[in-house]
Design a protein around this motif. Structure first.
Motif, PDB file in Angstrom:
ATOM      1  N   VAL A   1     -45.027   1.008  77.901  1.00 39.25           N
ATOM      2  CA  VAL A   1     -45.432   2.232  78.591  1.00 39.25           C
ATOM      3  C   VAL A   1     -44.663   3.425  78.039  1.00 39.25           C
ATOM      4  CG1 VAL A   1     -45.512   3.389  80.837  1.00 39.25           C
ATOM      5  CG2 VAL A   1     -46.059   0.965  80.673  1.00 39.25           C
ATOM      6  N   ALA A   2     -43.377   3.266  77.795  1.00 43.61           N
ATOM      7  CA  ALA A   2     -42.564   4.364  77.269  1.00 43.61           C
ATOM      8  C   ALA A   2     -43.042   4.803  75.896  1.00 43.61           C
ATOM      9  CB  ALA A   2     -41.095   3.942  77.208  1.00 43.61           C
ATOM     10  N   SER A   3     -43.475   3.868  75.053  1.00 47.85           N
ATOM     11  CA  SER A   3     -43.955   4.246  73.716  1.00 47.85           C
ATOM     12  C   SER A   3     -45.266   5.015  73.800  1.00 47.85           C
ATOM     13  CB  SER A   3     -44.117   3.009  72.835  1.00 47.85           C
ATOM     14  OG  SER A   3     -45.144   2.179  73.326  1.00 47.85           O
ATOM     15  N   ILE A   4     -46.138   4.644  74.725  1.00 43.72           N
ATOM     16  CA  ILE A   4     -47.394   5.371  74.902  1.00 43.72           C
ATOM     17  C   ILE A   4     -47.122   6.792  75.388  1.00 43.72           C
ATOM     18  CG2 ILE A   4     -49.507   5.471  76.279  1.00 43.72           C
ATOM     19  CD1 ILE A   4     -49.545   2.398  76.145  1.00 43.72           C
ATOM     20  N   ILE A   5     -46.218   6.939  76.334  1.00 41.09           N
ATOM     21  CA  ILE A   5     -45.887   8.270  76.841  1.00 41.09           C
ATOM     22  C   ILE A   5     -45.264   9.114  75.744  1.00 41.09           C
ATOM     23  CG2 ILE A   5     -44.370   9.511  78.430  1.00 41.09           C
ATOM     24  CD1 ILE A   5     -44.834   7.227  80.422  1.00 41.09           C
ATOM     25  N   SER A   6     -44.366   8.548  74.973  1.00 43.23           N
ATOM     26  CA  SER A   6     -43.715   9.291  73.896  1.00 43.23           C
ATOM     27  C   SER A   6     -44.703   9.726  72.823  1.00 43.23           C
ATOM     28  CB  SER A   6     -42.609   8.454  73.266  1.00 43.23           C
ATOM     29  OG  SER A   6     -41.600   8.211  74.198  1.00 43.23           O
ATOM     30  N   ALA A   7     -45.662   8.867  72.500  1.00 41.92           N
ATOM     31  CA  ALA A   7     -46.647   9.202  71.472  1.00 41.92           C
ATOM     32  C   ALA A   7     -47.593  10.306  71.933  1.00 41.92           C
ATOM     33  CB  ALA A   7     -47.435   7.963  71.077  1.00 41.92           C
ATOM     34  N   SER A   8     -47.924  10.328  73.208  1.00 46.21           N
ATOM     35  CA  SER A   8     -48.882  11.313  73.698  1.00 46.21           C
ATOM     36  C   SER A   8     -48.235  12.652  74.040  1.00 46.21           C
ATOM     37  CB  SER A   8     -49.621  10.764  74.914  1.00 46.21           C
ATOM     38  OG  SER A   8     -48.707  10.484  75.953  1.00 46.21           O
ATOM     39  N   GLU A   9     -46.923  12.731  74.008  1.00 45.11           N
ATOM     40  CA  GLU A   9     -46.207  13.958  74.375  1.00 45.11           C
ATOM     41  C   GLU A   9     -46.610  15.138  73.485  1.00 45.11           C
ATOM     42  OE1 GLU A   9     -41.581  15.487  74.429  1.00 45.11           O
ATOM     43  OE2 GLU A   9     -42.018  13.372  74.203  1.00 45.11           O
ATOM     44  N   VAL A  10     -46.740  14.930  72.195  1.00 45.04           N
ATOM     45  CA  VAL A  10     -47.071  16.011  71.260  1.00 45.04           C
ATOM     46  C   VAL A  10     -48.476  16.544  71.515  1.00 45.04           C
ATOM     47  CG1 VAL A  10     -47.374  16.575  68.828  1.00 45.04           C
ATOM     48  CG2 VAL A  10     -45.507  15.091  69.530  1.00 45.04           C
ATOM     49  N   VAL A  11     -49.412  15.647  71.770  1.00 54.32           N
ATOM     50  CA  VAL A  11     -50.797  16.063  72.019  1.00 54.32           C
ATOM     51  C   VAL A  11     -50.884  16.879  73.305  1.00 54.32           C
ATOM     52  CG1 VAL A  11     -53.139  15.249  72.432  1.00 54.32           C
ATOM     53  CG2 VAL A  11     -51.713  14.113  70.738  1.00 54.32           C
ATOM     54  N   PHE A  12     -50.207  16.425  74.353  1.00 53.01           N
ATOM     55  CA  PHE A  12     -50.232  17.181  75.599  1.00 53.01           C
ATOM     56  C   PHE A  12     -49.553  18.540  75.439  1.00 53.01           C
ATOM     57  CE2 PHE A  12     -50.930  12.969  77.595  1.00 53.01           C
ATOM     58  CZ  PHE A  12     -52.127  13.284  78.220  1.00 53.01           C
ATOM     59  N   GLY A  13     -48.518  18.601  74.631  1.00 47.12           N
ATOM     60  CA  GLY A  13     -47.891  19.897  74.343  1.00 47.12           C
ATOM     61  C   GLY A  13     -48.852  20.845  73.664  1.00 47.12           C
ATOM     62  N   ALA A  14     -49.645  20.344  72.728  1.00 40.68           N
ATOM     63  CA  ALA A  14     -50.641  21.178  72.049  1.00 40.68           C
ATOM     64  C   ALA A  14     -51.733  21.621  73.014  1.00 40.68           C
ATOM     65  CB  ALA A  14     -51.250  20.411  70.880  1.00 40.68           C
ATOM     66  N   LEU A  15     -52.166  20.728  73.895  1.00 36.78           N
ATOM     67  CA  LEU A  15     -53.198  21.087  74.872  1.00 36.78           C
ATOM     68  C   LEU A  15     -52.700  22.136  75.864  1.00 36.78           C
ATOM     69  CD1 LEU A  15     -54.787  17.595  75.625  1.00 36.78           C
ATOM     70  CD2 LEU A  15     -55.763  19.468  74.292  1.00 36.78           C
ATOM     71  N   ILE A  16     -51.461  21.997  76.287  1.00 32.91           N
ATOM     72  CA  ILE A  16     -50.879  23.001  77.193  1.00 32.91           C
ATOM     73  C   ILE A  16     -50.747  24.343  76.479  1.00 32.91           C
ATOM     74  CG2 ILE A  16     -48.771  23.639  78.445  1.00 32.91           C
ATOM     75  CD1 ILE A  16     -48.530  20.625  79.155  1.00 32.91           C
ATOM     76  N   GLY A  17     -50.344  24.307  75.213  1.00 30.61           N
ATOM     77  CA  GLY A  17     -50.266  25.539  74.434  1.00 30.61           C
ATOM     78  C   GLY A  17     -51.617  26.216  74.302  1.00 30.61           C
ATOM     79  N   TYR A  18     -52.673  25.424  74.153  1.00 29.04           N
ATOM     80  CA  TYR A  18     -54.025  25.971  74.064  1.00 29.04           C
ATOM     81  C   TYR A  18     -54.454  26.569  75.405  1.00 29.04           C
ATOM     82  CZ  TYR A  18     -59.112  26.064  73.869  1.00 29.04           C
ATOM     83  OH  TYR A  18     -60.421  26.449  73.956  1.00 29.04           O
ATOM     84  N   ALA A  19     -54.220  25.820  76.498  1.00 29.03           N
ATOM     85  CA  ALA A  19     -54.692  26.240  77.814  1.00 29.03           C
ATOM     86  C   ALA A  19     -53.934  27.450  78.356  1.00 29.03           C
ATOM     87  CB  ALA A  19     -54.588  25.081  78.798  1.00 29.03           C
ATOM     88  N   ILE A  20     -52.631  27.481  78.154  1.00 33.02           N
ATOM     89  CA  ILE A  20     -51.823  28.544  78.760  1.00 33.02           C
ATOM     90  C   ILE A  20     -51.623  29.734  77.820  1.00 33.02           C
ATOM     91  CG2 ILE A  20     -49.534  29.089  79.696  1.00 33.02           C
ATOM     92  CD1 ILE A  20     -49.427  26.246  80.783  1.00 33.02           C
ATOM     93  N   PHE A  21     -51.320  29.454  76.557  1.00 36.03           N
ATOM     94  CA  PHE A  21     -50.944  30.522  75.640  1.00 36.03           C
ATOM     95  C   PHE A  21     -52.034  30.901  74.635  1.00 36.03           C
ATOM     96  CE2 PHE A  21     -46.932  28.319  76.743  1.00 36.03           C
ATOM     97  CZ  PHE A  21     -46.379  29.344  77.495  1.00 36.03           C
ATOM     98  N   GLY A  22     -53.169  30.206  74.655  1.00 36.24           N
ATOM     99  CA  GLY A  22     -54.258  30.522  73.740  1.00 36.24           C
ATOM    100  C   GLY A  22     -53.998  30.110  72.308  1.00 36.24           C
ATOM    101  N   GLU A  23     -53.115  29.156  72.112  1.00 39.93           N
ATOM    102  CA  GLU A  23     -52.824  28.664  70.759  1.00 39.93           C
ATOM    103  C   GLU A  23     -54.057  27.974  70.169  1.00 39.93           C
ATOM    104  OE1 GLU A  23     -49.895  28.776  68.943  1.00 39.93           O
ATOM    105  OE2 GLU A  23     -48.956  30.013  70.482  1.00 39.93           O
ATOM    106  N   GLN A  24     -54.210  28.033  68.875  1.00 41.40           N
ATOM    107  CA  GLN A  24     -55.326  27.395  68.189  1.00 41.40           C
ATOM    108  C   GLN A  24     -54.795  26.360  67.193  1.00 41.40           C
ATOM    109  OE1 GLN A  24     -58.618  28.044  68.778  1.00 41.40           O
ATOM    110  NE2 GLN A  24     -57.949  29.400  70.422  1.00 41.40           N
ATOM    111  N   MET A  25     -55.463  25.221  67.117  1.00 33.83           N
ATOM    112  CA  MET A  25     -55.121  24.227  66.098  1.00 33.83           C
ATOM    113  C   MET A  25     -55.803  24.620  64.800  1.00 33.83           C
ATOM    114  SD  MET A  25     -55.249  20.512  67.837  1.00 33.83           S
ATOM    115  CE  MET A  25     -54.198  20.061  69.170  1.00 33.83           C
ATOM    116  N   GLN A  26     -55.098  24.410  63.696  1.00 36.42           N
ATOM    117  CA  GLN A  26     -55.638  24.789  62.400  1.00 36.42           C
ATOM    118  C   GLN A  26     -55.503  23.633  61.423  1.00 36.42           C
ATOM    119  OE1 GLN A  26     -53.453  28.247  61.271  1.00 36.42           O
ATOM    120  NE2 GLN A  26     -54.208  29.466  62.971  1.00 36.42           N
ATOM    121  N   GLY A  27     -56.372  23.637  60.431  1.00 28.56           N
ATOM    122  CA  GLY A  27     -56.286  22.652  59.355  1.00 28.56           C
ATOM    123  C   GLY A  27     -56.447  21.231  59.855  1.00 28.56           C
TER     124      GLY A  27
END
Length: 69
Positions: free
Chosen positions: A16-42
């Motif tokens: 369970v800890a490895s799954i949570i650790s792996a998904s942390e980066v993706v959720f950070g990107a999604l939060i950045g998109y939702a709150i700050f309007g960040e865009q993924m590139q490339g």
């Protein structure tokens, strides 16, 4: 907050800890998109999709026991 995160991980099974650790980066990107309007590139959306796919694979196939060598 980070200390609480690490403390919480010590009380979870490794699988369970490895799954949570792996998904942390993706959720950070999604939060950045939702709150700050960040865009993924490339290749970033491809990498996020690969991480999500890996997390799903671990969550569904991770229950198998590994044979002793």
């Amino acid at each position: 907050p980070f200390a609480a995160y690490l403390t919480g991980l010590t009380h979870l099974p490794v699988s369970v800890a490895s799954i949570i650790s792996a998904s942390e980066v993706v959720f950070g990107a999604l939060i950045g998109y939702a709150i700050f309007g960040e865009q993924m590139q490339g290749w970033q959306p491809v990498g996020a999709a690969l991480v999500v796919g890996g997390v799903i694979l671990l969550a569904t196939k991770g229950d198998r026991q590994i044979a002793d060598i």
